[in-house]
Design a protein around this motif. Structure first.
Motif, PDB file in Angstrom:
ATOM      1  N   THR A 148       0.821  -1.232   0.000  1.00  0.00           N
ATOM      2  CA  THR A 148       0.000   0.000   0.000  1.00  0.00           C
ATOM      3  C   THR A 148       0.846   1.270   0.000  1.00  0.00           C
ATOM      4  N   GLY A 149       2.158   1.097  -0.278  1.00  0.00           N
ATOM      5  CA  GLY A 149       3.014   2.277  -0.375  1.00  0.00           C
ATOM      6  C   GLY A 149       3.348   2.895   0.973  1.00  0.00           C
ATOM      7  N   ASN A 150       3.334   2.066   2.021  1.00  0.00           N
ATOM      8  CA  ASN A 150       3.624   2.572   3.384  1.00  0.00           C
ATOM      9  C   ASN A 150       4.887   1.971   3.973  1.00  0.00           C
ATOM     10  N   MET A 151       5.810   1.603   3.094  1.00  0.00           N
ATOM     11  CA  MET A 151       7.091   1.053   3.557  1.00  0.00           C
ATOM     12  C   MET A 151       8.189   1.945   2.988  1.00  0.00           C
ATOM     13  N   ASP A 152       8.960   2.607   3.902  1.00  0.00           N
ATOM     14  CA  ASP A 152       9.977   3.515   3.359  1.00  0.00           C
ATOM     15  C   ASP A 152      11.392   2.993   3.625  1.00  0.00           C
ATOM     16  N   GLU A 153      12.383   3.716   3.099  1.00  0.00           N
ATOM     17  CA  GLU A 153      13.785   3.280   3.231  1.00  0.00           C
ATOM     18  C   GLU A 153      14.176   3.145   4.698  1.00  0.00           C
ATOM     19  N   ASN A 154      13.691   4.081   5.519  1.00  0.00           N
ATOM     20  CA  ASN A 154      14.053   4.035   6.943  1.00  0.00           C
ATOM     21  C   ASN A 154      13.580   2.721   7.572  1.00  0.00           C
ATOM     22  N   MET A 155      12.366   2.347   7.258  1.00  0.00           N
ATOM     23  CA  MET A 155      11.822   1.091   7.809  1.00  0.00           C
ATOM     24  C   MET A 155      12.630  -0.103   7.300  1.00  0.00           C
ATOM     25  N   LEU A 156      13.002  -0.066   6.020  1.00  0.00           N
ATOM     26  CA  LEU A 156      13.782  -1.181   5.455  1.00  0.00           C
ATOM     27  C   LEU A 156      15.144  -1.298   6.132  1.00  0.00           C
ATOM     28  N   SER A 157      15.576  -0.185   6.779  1.00  0.00           N
ATOM     29  CA  SER A 157      16.899  -0.229   7.428  1.00  0.00           C
ATOM     30  C   SER A 157      16.808  -0.669   8.890  1.00  0.00           C
ATOM     31  N   PHE A 158      15.593  -0.880   9.402  1.00  0.00           N
ATOM     32  CA  PHE A 158      15.460  -1.379  10.783  1.00  0.00           C
ATOM     33  C   PHE A 158      16.232  -2.702  10.881  1.00  0.00           C
ATOM     34  N   THR A 159      16.949  -2.888  11.979  1.00  0.00           N
ATOM     35  CA  THR A 159      17.758  -4.122  12.083  1.00  0.00           C
ATOM     36  C   THR A 159      17.339  -4.953  13.291  1.00  0.00           C
ATOM     37  N   GLU A 160      17.603  -6.267  13.200  1.00  0.00           N
ATOM     38  CA  GLU A 160      17.363  -7.142  14.349  1.00  0.00           C
ATOM     39  C   GLU A 160      18.688  -7.256  15.097  1.00  0.00           C
ATOM     40  N   PRO A 161      18.667  -7.811  16.328  1.00  0.00           N
ATOM     41  CA  PRO A 161      19.876  -7.761  17.183  1.00  0.00           C
ATOM     42  C   PRO A 161      21.164  -8.254  16.516  1.00  0.00           C
ATOM     43  N   ALA A 162      21.071  -9.212  15.585  1.00  0.00           N
ATOM     44  CA  ALA A 162      22.311  -9.719  14.956  1.00  0.00           C
ATOM     45  C   ALA A 162      22.731  -8.834  13.790  1.00  0.00           C
ATOM     46  N   GLY A 163      21.920  -7.793  13.469  1.00  0.00           N
ATOM     47  CA  GLY A 163      22.363  -6.818  12.475  1.00  0.00           C
ATOM     48  C   GLY A 163      21.744  -6.931  11.097  1.00  0.00           C
ATOM     49  N   GLU A 164      20.910  -7.971  10.863  1.00  0.00           N
ATOM     50  CA  GLU A 164      20.274  -8.066   9.521  1.00  0.00           C
ATOM     51  C   GLU A 164      19.208  -6.980   9.412  1.00  0.00           C
ATOM     52  N   THR A 165      19.142  -6.311   8.265  1.00  0.00           N
ATOM     53  CA  THR A 165      18.114  -5.270   8.110  1.00  0.00           C
ATOM     54  C   THR A 165      16.803  -5.911   7.642  1.00  0.00           C
ATOM     55  N   LEU A 166      15.733  -5.170   7.813  1.00  0.00           N
ATOM     56  CA  LEU A 166      14.421  -5.660   7.363  1.00  0.00           C
ATOM     57  C   LEU A 166      14.459  -5.871   5.847  1.00  0.00           C
ATOM     58  N   GLY A 167      15.131  -4.973   5.137  1.00  0.00           N
ATOM     59  CA  GLY A 167      15.246  -5.121   3.671  1.00  0.00           C
ATOM     60  C   GLY A 167      15.922  -6.428   3.307  1.00  0.00           C
ATOM     61  N   GLU A 168      17.008  -6.753   4.034  1.00  0.00           N
ATOM     62  CA  GLU A 168      17.707  -8.022   3.744  1.00  0.00           C
ATOM     63  C   GLU A 168      16.810  -9.227   4.046  1.00  0.00           C
ATOM     64  N   ALA A 169      16.019  -9.081   5.093  1.00  0.00           N
ATOM     65  CA  ALA A 169      15.113 -10.186   5.471  1.00  0.00           C
ATOM     66  C   ALA A 169      14.018 -10.372   4.428  1.00  0.00           C
ATOM     67  N   ILE A 170      13.494  -9.263   3.925  1.00  0.00           N
ATOM     68  CA  ILE A 170      12.461  -9.346   2.876  1.00  0.00           C
ATOM     69  C   ILE A 170      13.049 -10.046   1.644  1.00  0.00           C
ATOM     70  N   LYS A 171      14.303  -9.689   1.344  1.00  0.00           N
ATOM     71  CA  LYS A 171      14.968 -10.325   0.184  1.00  0.00           C
ATOM     72  C   LYS A 171      15.134 -11.820   0.431  1.00  0.00           C
ATOM     73  N   ARG A 172      15.491 -12.143   1.674  1.00  0.00           N
ATOM     74  CA  ARG A 172      15.756 -13.558   2.049  1.00  0.00           C
ATOM     75  C   ARG A 172      14.502 -14.413   1.859  1.00  0.00           C
ATOM     76  N   VAL A 173      13.307 -13.801   2.039  1.00  0.00           N
ATOM     77  CA  VAL A 173      12.081 -14.609   1.889  1.00  0.00           C
ATOM     78  C   VAL A 173      11.499 -14.484   0.479  1.00  0.00           C
ATOM     79  N   GLY A 174      12.278 -13.845  -0.433  1.00  0.00           N
ATOM     80  CA  GLY A 174      11.855 -13.849  -1.831  1.00  0.00           C
ATOM     81  C   GLY A 174      11.341 -12.526  -2.348  1.00  0.00           C
ATOM     82  N   GLY A 175      11.323 -11.483  -1.497  1.00  0.00           N
ATOM     83  CA  GLY A 175      10.875 -10.165  -1.962  1.00  0.00           C
ATOM     84  C   GLY A 175      12.017  -9.407  -2.613  1.00  0.00           C
ATOM     85  N   ALA A 176      11.737  -8.168  -3.007  1.00  0.00           N
ATOM     86  CA  ALA A 176      12.759  -7.349  -3.690  1.00  0.00           C
ATOM     87  C   ALA A 176      12.709  -5.944  -3.096  1.00  0.00           C
ATOM     88  N   PRO A 177      13.373  -5.756  -1.940  1.00  0.00           N
ATOM     89  CA  PRO A 177      13.266  -4.457  -1.243  1.00  0.00           C
ATOM     90  C   PRO A 177      13.666  -3.265  -2.114  1.00  0.00           C
TER      91      PRO A 177
END
Ligand code: HGY
Ligand code: MN
Ligand code: MN
Length: 422
Positions: A148-177
């Motif tokens: 719905t166009g409510n995901m921005d670059e800042n959100m994609l840069s959110f990281t989990e404790p081990a350092g993976e970003t949300l963008g990398e995680a989306i890519k890992r499950v088959g998306g294209a951040p």
């Protein structure tokens, strides 16, 4: 299918139930039912869903936001899309119904539409939205924000404790951040989501179908107090800078303010502190750092704004009282209240009545993907009763007949909408 006619393409209740119980098996065995987004278990559940979508004859794809989509192409190009679905991820020690019941119901509705040879003019898309629940990246409704166009670059840069970003995680499950903007849809004509109520009202009132009027706005705020680590045995009480005590006082005040706001009759209001962390978290060390996350929900922006002012006041007082610092509170998410489409709600109501079901209107205190979908298309939710209103716990339960009733209502509404809206 003309308006008002009874649908003969009713869902296969046993098949719906069996699928729901089958996907529930994808859980941490020692912590049922846990299938957290982005984990290997979630990937197994996704693969199972993909196989089911394929078996059903849907065109299966993943969009750039990581949403799994099963499509039945419509007969009239340009007619747009009717979408239905929910989420298959769970909270830790969650249930077998929250979210995934809506995905399996959507799968079953798609199957029934195909099997009954209903030739929809619109495309019909069955969706499992990625990561509706809050997760280690600190953001909920990941897939529906992306759609719905409510995901921005800042959100994609959110990281989990081990350092993976949300963008990398989306890519890992088959998306294209990097192509997330391509996930935004403009062709949706209606969105339907079946969900357990996650509250006690339908069961108490013995109502079959809840027609959701609005979905609360949710604000999640992180607060961190910094004091001073000291020896628990030798540090005199008056010299301590104990971050945990400042946190504890804040938690109690948040509860009191929320109770007061809830009783003001200005709409639904709740606030919860579900995350508390103490560092160094050692029994013989005065806590140096204390972190909490508030989850506050209301239909009213004004009430929410006033609550946030109160929170600022009490955290400053607690910090001063216990001689600790309070970092600037960090807003982790801030979704506005969403109105469900009244025309779709009335369509669902007449379908339910024609199917011999009782209905009532009610607001949703839980967040849902429909809250984001409502920003780009008319969106409606069907609630079904759940046992003692319990959810986000392994005791979560809904009867097969209730789930089938909700799915029948949406199936009927889709056929009527498709027939009558073009
Ligand atoms: O937290 C919620 O309201 C939803 O279950 N994710
Ligand atoms: Mn949930
Ligand atoms: Mn849910």
């Amino acid at each position: 299918m003309t308006a008002g006619a009874k649908s003969n393409a009713l869902v296969n209740s046993e098949r719906l139930w069996n699928d729901l119980m089958a996907i529930a098996e994808f859980t941490l065995p020692e912590q049922p039912y846990t299938r957290r987004a982005f984990t290997p278990l979630f990937a197994k559940g996704r693969q199972w869903l993909t196989d089911k979508f394929t078996e059903a004859g849907f065109e299966v794809s993943l969009d750039a936001a990581g949403n799994l989509i099963g499509k039945i192409v419509g007969t009239t190009s340009g007619a747009g899309t009717i979408m239905l679905g929910s989420h298959s991820d769970t909270v830790p020690s969650g249930g077998r119904f929250d979210g995934v019941a809506g995905v399996i119901a959507a799968l079953e509705i798609g199957r029934v539409l195909k099997e009954s040879n209903f030739k929809a003019k619109h495309n019909i898309e069955v969706v499992d939205f990625l990561a509706e629940e809050p997760n280690v990246y600190g953001l909920s409704c990941v897939g529906s924000r992306g759609m719905t166009g409510n995901m921005d670059e800042n959100m994609l840069s959110f990281t989990e404790p081990a350092g993976e970003t949300l963008g990398e995680a989306i890519k890992r499950v088959g998306g294209a951040p990097n192509l997330i903007s391509s996930a935004k849809r403009s062709d949706l004509r209606a969105f339907f989501e079946l969900h357990i109520e996650q509250g006690p009202i339908l069961e108490q009132k013995k109502i079959d179908i809840g027609l959701v009027t609005a979905i609360v706005g949710i604000r999640r705020l992180e607060i961190v107090f910094n004091g001073e680590a000291d020896h628990a045995g030798t540090t005199p009480m008056n010299l301590r800078r104990d971050a945990a005590v400042a946190l504890a006082e804040t938690v109690v005040f948040i509860r009191k303010i929320a109770e007061d706001f809830a009783l003001r009759g200005e709409g639904h209001f709740v606030a919860t502190v579900g995350v508390i962390e103490i560092q160094p978290n050692a029994m013989n060390v005065v806590p140096q750092c204390a972190r909490l996350i508030i989850d506050a929900r209301s239909e009213s922006k004004d009430l929410m704004d006033r609550f946030m002012e109160e929170v600022k006041r009490i955290t400053a007082t607690a910090a001063e009282t216990y001689r600790v610092e309070c970092e600037v509170p960090k807003m982790l998410s801030n979704s506005i209240a969403s109105i469900c489409d009244p025309d779709l709600r009335s369509l669902l109501n007449s379908c339910a009545k024609d199917l011999g079901l009782t209905t009532m209107d009610l607001a949703s205190g839980a967040g849902h993907d429909a809250a984001f979908l409502s920003r780009i298309a008319p969106a409606a939710m069907v609630f079904v009763p759940c046992l003692r209103g319990k959810s986000h716990a392994p005791e979560e339960w809904a009867e097969a007949s209730a789930l089938a009733a909700g799915a029948n209502v949406i199936a009927e509404a889709i056929m009527r909408f498709d027939t009558n809206s073009l």
